[in-house]
Design a protein around this motif. Structure first.
Motif, PDB file in Angstrom:
ATOM      1  N   SER A 151       0.852  -1.190   0.000  1.00 15.15           N
ATOM      2  CA  SER A 151       0.000   0.000   0.000  1.00 15.15           C
ATOM      3  C   SER A 151       0.886   1.238   0.000  1.00 15.15           C
ATOM      4  N   PRO A 152       1.490   1.574  -1.135  1.00 13.49           N
ATOM      5  CA  PRO A 152       2.445   2.686  -1.198  1.00 13.49           C
ATOM      6  C   PRO A 152       1.809   4.005  -0.751  1.00 13.49           C
ATOM      7  N   PHE A 172       3.285   4.817   8.268  1.00 14.04           N
ATOM      8  CA  PHE A 172       1.917   4.555   8.744  1.00 14.04           C
ATOM      9  C   PHE A 172       0.951   4.480   7.560  1.00 14.04           C
ATOM     10  N   ASN A 173       1.279   3.616   6.618  1.00 12.30           N
ATOM     11  CA  ASN A 173       0.454   3.444   5.423  1.00 12.30           C
ATOM     12  C   ASN A 173      -0.836   2.694   5.762  1.00 12.30           C
ATOM     13  N   ASP A 174      -1.719   2.572   4.779  1.00 11.62           N
ATOM     14  CA  ASP A 174      -3.041   1.989   5.023  1.00 11.62           C
ATOM     15  C   ASP A 174      -2.996   0.506   5.403  1.00 11.62           C
ATOM     16  N   ALA A 175      -1.900  -0.184   5.076  1.00 13.24           N
ATOM     17  CA  ALA A 175      -1.845  -1.636   5.327  1.00 13.24           C
ATOM     18  C   ALA A 175      -1.133  -2.000   6.616  1.00 13.24           C
ATOM     19  N   TRP A 176      -0.449  -1.046   7.242  1.00 13.37           N
ATOM     20  CA  TRP A 176       0.451  -1.431   8.329  1.00 13.37           C
ATOM     21  C   TRP A 176      -0.288  -1.935   9.560  1.00 13.37           C
ATOM     22  N   VAL A 177      -1.465  -1.404   9.859  1.00 16.61           N
ATOM     23  CA  VAL A 177      -2.195  -1.849  11.049  1.00 16.61           C
ATOM     24  C   VAL A 177      -2.623  -3.310  10.908  1.00 16.61           C
ATOM     25  N   HIS A 236     -10.240  -9.171   9.472  1.00 17.69           N
ATOM     26  CA  HIS A 236      -9.902  -7.759   9.259  1.00 17.69           C
ATOM     27  C   HIS A 236      -8.934  -7.606   8.085  1.00 17.69           C
ATOM     28  N   SER A 237      -7.946  -8.499   8.003  1.00 19.21           N
ATOM     29  CA  SER A 237      -6.966  -8.433   6.917  1.00 19.21           C
ATOM     30  C   SER A 237      -7.614  -8.703   5.566  1.00 19.21           C
ATOM     31  N   ALA A 238      -8.528  -9.687   5.526  1.00 17.29           N
ATOM     32  CA  ALA A 238      -9.198 -10.020   4.265  1.00 17.29           C
ATOM     33  C   ALA A 238     -10.023  -8.843   3.751  1.00 17.29           C
ATOM     34  N   LYS A 239     -10.732  -8.173   4.652  1.00 12.42           N
ATOM     35  CA  LYS A 239     -11.525  -7.006   4.254  1.00 12.42           C
ATOM     36  C   LYS A 239     -10.627  -5.883   3.750  1.00 12.42           C
ATOM     37  N   ASP A 240      -9.455  -5.737   4.362  1.00 14.69           N
ATOM     38  CA  ASP A 240      -8.508  -4.711   3.941  1.00 14.69           C
ATOM     39  C   ASP A 240      -7.965  -5.025   2.548  1.00 14.69           C
ATOM     40  N   VAL A 241      -7.581  -6.294   2.315  1.00 14.74           N
ATOM     41  CA  VAL A 241      -7.048  -6.711   1.016  1.00 14.74           C
ATOM     42  C   VAL A 241      -8.109  -6.565  -0.075  1.00 14.74           C
ATOM     43  N   ALA A 242      -9.368  -6.867   0.258  1.00 15.62           N
ATOM     44  CA  ALA A 242     -10.454  -6.773  -0.724  1.00 15.62           C
ATOM     45  C   ALA A 242     -10.573  -5.370  -1.292  1.00 15.62           C
ATOM     46  N   VAL A 243     -10.310  -4.367  -0.478  1.00 14.30           N
ATOM     47  CA  VAL A 243     -10.420  -2.968  -0.920  1.00 14.30           C
ATOM     48  C   VAL A 243      -9.164  -2.532  -1.658  1.00 14.30           C
TER      49      VAL A 243
END
Length: 438
Positions: A151-152, A172-177, A236-243
């Motif tokens: 997530s650059p 603190f990019n969108d994927a780090w959490v 939570h990770s799957a929902k993040d990857v889906a977007v």
């Protein structure tokens, strides 16, 4: 062997080797600190002896992790110079802070190993906690850098130039959490089951049972809690990857056609040519629900993504199935563990000890599968949507020979670590159990 394939295989080997020691380095100090705290609270010398035994294991893994981690940092520059030229100034802050955390961890570990009978008990215990906290911070910072590749952020890409660089936004990019939480919980689950499995094997063999039972319970509690939390993190990770990375999600589920009410695929053999999945179990609407919380939501398929941007579907799908399958198994074993704590007679039953012994490597297999999903699922990008992996590899020839050399080095290190750990486990009763004669 093509140079890009050799470079990717060398990186995969290095990361796959290092991640085991990184996980243990993040987690084992907390086991050590828990045992140390129980000794301070109860005065039971078994906990003191267990703390000393585990601290030696921490030292072994720390040394090996330091070596393999240093090699990785050199490989980034040697194998992927174009990537580091542009990406280094952007996410370099995360690596700089990781180095600081590493030095704090090394200093605290030295204090802990040599602080017995020198420091105040509570200060000595605190140095062990610092080892764990700094190791955890080190792991999260590295994952932050990897999340940036997925997530650059923290720069503008204009006419092939990287401008307006903001290292804080990059870190603190969108994927780090989501990635940090998922990786941290995975580390606790994998290390917990590995440690619990080793001690379960010792109990099964009736070797120093009181010592190993206390170790088994401590590691088992950490492992069981983490394994029961992991499905929530995975969701939570799957929902993040889906977007953010629809192509990765489509490869994970071998989802070839965009549709509403998409089925969740369990198992199956992807047929990329025919765009089908053979011999799979399909759960109607569940992929839409897992991705977006709505059984009728539309899930993008690979058919709506240019084919030259498709990840290797079979590799990603199989790795994802392995990760999820093992995660489910460990969650079920964790429930049994908590039941066993109530029914204490289970803890010495042969079937129960064999179950945990067999589970020893499963957590790390799941971790390796998860990283395969993360890295292979991002392909063909090294920086998602910005730079392709093929454009980042070194132009220098002969990378295949480097891969063969590093494979030999890592295999040699593996044998050394296994020997040292076997020796350490074997001498535990002799060193720490007063009832066993030398």
């Amino acid at each position: 062997m093509e140079d890009i394939l050799a470079a990717r295989l060398q990186m995969a080997l290095s990361l796959g080797f290092h991640i085991v020691f990184a996980c243990i380095g993040m987690v084992m100090p907390f086991f050590m600190a828990a045992s140390h705290l129980l000794w301070i609270k109860t005065g039971n010398d078994i906990y003191k002896n267990l703390t000393k035994a585990w601290s030696k294991g921490v030292a072994i893994f720390f040394a090996t992790g330091a070596v393999s981690g240093t090699v990785l940092s050199f490989e980034l520059g040697l194998l992927w110079p174009t990537f580091m030229k542009h990406a280094g100034p952007i996410f370099g802050m995360a690596f700089s802070l990781e180095g600081t955390a590493f030095f704090i961890e090394a200093i605290a570990l030295g204090f802990f190993l040599y602080g017995w009978n020198i420091f105040n008990r509570w200060f000595h215990w605190f140095t062990g906690v610092v080892v764990g906290l700094s190791g955890l911070a080190s792991g999260i910072l590295v994952v932050s850098a990897n999340a940036w590749m997925n997530s650059p952020a923290g720069f503008d890409f204009v006419n092939g130039e990287y401008i307006n660089i903001d290292p804080i936004a990059a870190m603190f990019n969108d994927a780090w959490v989501s990635q940090s939480i998922h990786m941290t919980i995975a580390a606790f689950a994998a290390t917990g089951f590995a440690v619990a499995g080793v001690h379960a094997a010792m109990i099964y063999q009736q070797k120093n049972v009181r010592f190993h039972m206390k170790a088994f319970k401590i590691a088992g509690v950490f492992a069981a809690i983490a394994s029961l939390l992991q499905p929530l993190s995975g969701d939570h990770s799957a929902k993040d990857v889906a977007v953010r990375q629809p192509a990765k999600l489509a490869a994970m589920e071998a989802h070839f056609h965009t549709e509403r009410g998409a089925d969740l695929i369990v198992g199956g053999i992807p047929n990329v040519r025919e765009k089908t999945v053979d011999h799979a179990i399909k759960l109607p609407g569940m992929l839409s629900w897992l991705a977006f919380g709505d059984t009728e939501a539309e899930v993008k398929g690979l058919n709506d993504i240019p084919e030259n941007y498709h990840p290797p579907v079979a590799v990603v799908h199989y790795a994802f199935q392995v990760m999820v399958g093992i995660g489910g198994m460990l969650a079920l074993i964790s429930l049994l563990f908590f039941v066993a704590l109530k029914k204490s007679q289970w803890l010495t039953q042969k079937w129960f000890l064999i179950l945990f012994t067999l589970a020893t490597p499963l957590g790390f297999i799941a971790v390796e599968a998860g990283w395969t999903v993360t890295e292979v699922g991002r392909q063909p990008w090294i920086i998602y949507g910005v730079m392709k992996t093929a454009d980042a590899v070194t132009p220098m020839p002969g990378i295949a020979w480097s891969f063969y050399l590093f494979t030999t080095v890592y295999l040699s290190l593996s044998f050394v670590v296994v020997y040292l750990l076997h020796r350490q486990i074997k001498v535990v009763p002799i060193i720490y159990d007063k009832t066993v004669a030398p």
